[in-house]
Scaffold this motif. Sequence first.
Motif, short mmCIF file in Angstrom:
data_model
loop_
_atom_site.label_atom_id
_atom_site.label_comp_id
_atom_site.label_asym_id
_atom_site.label_seq_id
_atom_site.Cartn_x
_atom_site.Cartn_y
_atom_site.Cartn_z
N ALA A 52 -6.74 2.76 14.18
CA ALA A 52 -5.44 3.46 13.45
C ALA A 52 -6.07 4.17 12.21
CB ALA A 52 -4.46 2.50 13.26
N LYS A 53 -5.39 5.08 11.72
CA LYS A 53 -5.67 5.63 10.59
C LYS A 53 -4.80 5.35 9.43
CE LYS A 53 -7.75 9.83 11.96
NZ LYS A 53 -7.44 11.03 12.69
N PRO A 54 -5.21 4.91 8.06
CA PRO A 54 -4.30 4.15 6.90
C PRO A 54 -3.17 5.05 7.00
CG PRO A 54 -6.73 4.60 6.25
CD PRO A 54 -6.54 4.94 7.77
N GLU A 55 -3.27 6.48 6.96
CA GLU A 55 -2.13 7.21 6.54
C GLU A 55 -1.09 7.08 7.88
OE1 GLU A 55 -5.30 9.99 8.21
OE2 GLU A 55 -5.27 8.26 6.99
N ASN A 56 -1.45 6.61 8.98
CA ASN A 56 -0.57 6.39 9.90
C ASN A 56 0.28 5.25 10.32
OD1 ASN A 56 -0.91 9.20 10.81
ND2 ASN A 56 -2.71 8.76 12.28
N ILE A 57 0.05 4.51 9.13
CA ILE A 57 0.67 3.11 8.98
C ILE A 57 1.72 2.84 8.16
CG2 ILE A 57 0.44 0.42 9.08
CD1 ILE A 57 -2.71 1.30 9.95
N ARG A 58 2.78 2.62 8.32
CA ARG A 58 3.95 2.49 7.22
C ARG A 58 4.48 1.23 7.20
NH1 ARG A 58 9.29 6.24 6.33
NH2 ARG A 58 9.86 5.27 4.39
N ARG A 59 4.70 0.79 6.22
CA ARG A 59 5.28 -0.65 6.07
C ARG A 59 6.77 -0.38 5.41
NH1 ARG A 59 3.46 -6.04 2.84
NH2 ARG A 59 5.53 -6.99 2.79
N VAL A 60 7.73 -1.17 5.91
CA VAL A 60 9.10 -1.03 5.80
C VAL A 60 9.62 -2.66 5.42
CG1 VAL A 60 11.39 -0.28 6.30
CG2 VAL A 60 9.41 1.15 6.92
N ASN A 61 10.16 -2.76 4.24
CA ASN A 61 10.72 -4.21 4.11
C ASN A 61 12.22 -4.27 4.51
OD1 ASN A 61 8.22 -4.91 3.16
ND2 ASN A 61 8.56 -4.51 1.20
#
Length: 159
Positions: A52-61
């Motif tokens: 996975a590319k870093p820009e394609n991983i999103r963290r949501v709290n």
Amino acid sequence: MSSAHKNLSVFNTEGLPDISAKKFVIVVAEWNDEVTGALYEGAHKTLLEYGAKPENIRRVNVPGSFELSFGSQVYAQKPDVDAVIAIGCVIQGETKHNDYINHAVAHGLTDVALKYNKPVIFGVLTPNTLQQALDRAGGIHGNKGDEAAMTAIKMLGLQ
């Protein structure tokens, strides 16, 4: 096999799909953040390790594990999200709150996955004690976050 007898960070990696163009959202409960933060780190690291590319991983709290279902649904409905990983930790405690929360979250995440026809992964620890949680969040039993990310990758291979 129970996680007490298995390392959660060891898995079969044969035939994994290419995830270099896939987009992931990791929804993380803030409650028990010492544990959920470590689970997030494991999931994030595993996604990167397997392409996975870093820009394609999103963290949501979200505030707690009960809110994981709704938080996951918000992102699962987006056409540009390929998989959602829900990260939480509900420790037994002195009351039965964990039974109600764990049951609701398991059903909620299943419903979201089926409604949007995409992987929505249950990366929620349900231990009796904080120590059991820590043991499964990078401790002696590995990291359930690693396992949740690998599950998302493998489920994407079904599509």
